[in-house]
Enzyme design. Sequence first.
Site, PDB file in Angstrom:
ATOM      1  N   ASP A 488       0.843  -1.158   0.008  1.00  0.00           N
ATOM      2  CA  ASP A 488       0.099   0.051   0.074  1.00  0.00           C
ATOM      3  C   ASP A 488       0.975   1.327   0.028  1.00  0.00           C
ATOM      4  O   ASP A 488       1.458   1.587   0.847  1.00  0.00           O
ATOM      5  CB  ASP A 488      -0.938   0.176   1.206  1.00  0.00           C
ATOM      6  CG  ASP A 488      -1.975   1.028   1.185  1.00  0.00           C
ATOM      7  OD1 ASP A 488      -2.007   1.764   0.502  1.00  0.00           O
ATOM      8  OD2 ASP A 488      -2.639   1.034   2.212  1.00  0.00           O
ATOM      9  N   ASP A 554     -10.492   3.966  -1.386  1.00  0.00           N
ATOM     10  CA  ASP A 554     -10.988   2.972  -0.423  1.00  0.00           C
ATOM     11  C   ASP A 554     -12.751   2.993  -0.713  1.00  0.00           C
ATOM     12  O   ASP A 554     -13.495   4.057  -0.967  1.00  0.00           O
ATOM     13  CB  ASP A 554     -10.791   3.278   0.975  1.00  0.00           C
ATOM     14  CG  ASP A 554      -9.570   2.842   1.364  1.00  0.00           C
ATOM     15  OD1 ASP A 554      -8.599   2.728   0.438  1.00  0.00           O
ATOM     16  OD2 ASP A 554      -9.222   2.875   2.341  1.00  0.00           O
TER      17      ASP A 554
END
Length: 734
Positions: A488, A554
């Site tokens: 990430d 997200d």
Amino acid sequence: MKRHFLLVLLTFVGICVEAQNVSVSKARFQKGDDLSWAKPETNDAAWGEIDMTKNWDDQGYAINNAYGWYRVHLNIPSSLLKGAKQEKFVIFDLPKADDTDECYLNGKLIGKTGGMPGDAGGYKSAWSVPRSYPVDIKTGGIRWDQDNVIAIRVYNAGEPGGLFERPLSIRVPSALDGLKMNFTDVNDGNAHCNIELNNVYPVVQNGKLDVSIIDRESGAVLSKLSKKMSIKQNKPVRLTVPYDKKKVCVLTTQYTDSKTGKTITKRLPLKYILTPAAPATPRFNAAPLFGVRPGSPVIYRFPVSGERPMKFTCADLPAGLNLKEADGVLSGKIDRPGDYTFTVVAENAKGKASQKFTLKVGDRMIALTPPMGWNSWNCWALSVSQEKVMSSAQALLDKGLADYGYCYMNIDDGWEAEKRNPDGTIAVNNKFPSMKALGDWLHERGLKFGIYSSPGDYTCGGYLGSIDHELQDAESYNSWGIDYLKYDWCGYGREHAKEKDKGVASYVRPYLLMQKFLREQPRDIFYSLCQYGMANVWEWGRFVDANSWRTTGDITDTWRSMYDIGFRRQAGLAEYAAPGHWNDPDMLIVGKVGWSSNLRDSRLTPDEQYTHITLWTLLASNMLIGCDIAQMDDFTIGLLCNHEVNLINQDILGKQADRVAKDGDIEVWARPLADGSQAFGIFNVGEEDKQVDIKKYISPNFKFRDLWRQKDLSADELICTIPTHGCKYLKVTK
Ligand code: GLA
């Protein structure tokens, strides 16, 4: 003239008086904390001025992990009560408070929302909660037609902070405004909906509740009840309404206030299971193909539903492999590249089934179909622990999800220690007693083990990233038995900011570095890039040998988020997906989620959840369950364990769906399948139910199969109603 002057004056101080409403947006303000500031006699003449509708950061006050006080001087006119239906209490509607508040009227506490750091229960943010505090007209301490002091103590944990969004206002409510109706839909063993009626106002609420359950397809009323009730303040009345978990129903409620005859009605589409129950006989639910790199350990559990005990055998198993008879777990390794074909037989007391499989051994044979499994983020977020991972893994096995191919158990952020070991290797925090033991435990059961890190100094959750330790981390992952890495970007943003040339190469670099070290490990590690789609990652993801790449930010459990990510942002990306390399529109948001230790039911409606799984399987997306599997209900199991639906996702041609038609609110997405047929999703993304003639989009000369119901459709079923945000999922064959 005089009235005009008064209005000008009130506008100047930010006060507005209407018939049954007084509202004010300006206040005096002081940083710090002193409970005596609640007292009306406190001298606040030297305090600053602030607008209560905007966060204090926007007004020059950056107050974090600390308090600020607002004080409002207000004449509350008794004319407010004129013509009111009830004369017992008024409501103080506060602005929202980021994060918590206590409100005092002339020195007396009238309400509080959230938990202050010193409270018994500790600090608890309530930044998005609207606040409405009832105050008794006679005993609540209001000084009618005189100066009143309203003091609001606000605590803020992280920026932004302070009061915001709306002014402070005082109004006379109708008694019915205090009635709150909540529903909990439990589609499990005995499906039922719990209805809770609470009255937050200080008067008894007398009325009647009418409930009915209506079949959405036929319009028939399936059950009805009517109940008189008397609800005292904060003494909720509860009732349970059973329903048939396989019918597509809506629950409607109407509450009627006995004094005024005013009503409140609500409509709740109930959860419904379309997936037919699996037969007791064995049934293979997997793609007939999987891959491994030469010499890497094979970890595979044959996904077969049916009654246990079951016996797994294979007469032509390739040399180097071993099949556990009792649970169908395949292990071993094969050194020579090539295609290995064999037939597995599963047998139980009720019958027998067999399926031919091809194991492809080669350098790029990871994830020939999209990965299926679980990730801890959408449920537990940073509160993840080894215990929680094991509990969901055990439930994955016990509830039969492993029999449908779900196998990856991925820990997201929150496992790392504060500091690395003295030799620079990564250390785990005390919520994870042993990564190696966890890996062994999962592998023994034929499940796979995933982990998370960042190419930067810190992860999004503020834990240690892998920068300058990439090789060491890849080696640690290998020693723990890691099979999946989500990498990430997050903290890498700080490194990237130093780059002079911010071209594509600067985005590729950190991912290429880790790729090299991962691929040097003697095991297959699925490589999942998470950098939210920057620099068109889909164009270069496969060249850094990534097995998937997130295409967006997200996801969260709302229609808006799912629509934006699933429909709007995936259109046009189909050409970039192929076996081994997938677009990733983020993890699933069905079941109990919450991004914390407090979980709740997904806020998507049942129809939206069918749309979510339909679209994600069409998109050949990673299918990572984001909820606590231990708490998964029958409805969610039905959504995730429909083998015809999952086999679209796992189709070995590996072509992702794209949008083929947009007709007002109707969107049609289609993908070609390995057997020459096609899968179609017909979605109603509008706010109203729609009559749809499927023949308008697909020639009627084909054979149509409804994938959710696992049944062929007749010609007249091609005209149907698709509910708002719902869909039809079809397999269309010549
Ligand atoms: C980012 C990712 C999420 C999750 C969190 C963890 O926001 O996009 O999926 O991994 O970080 O901190």
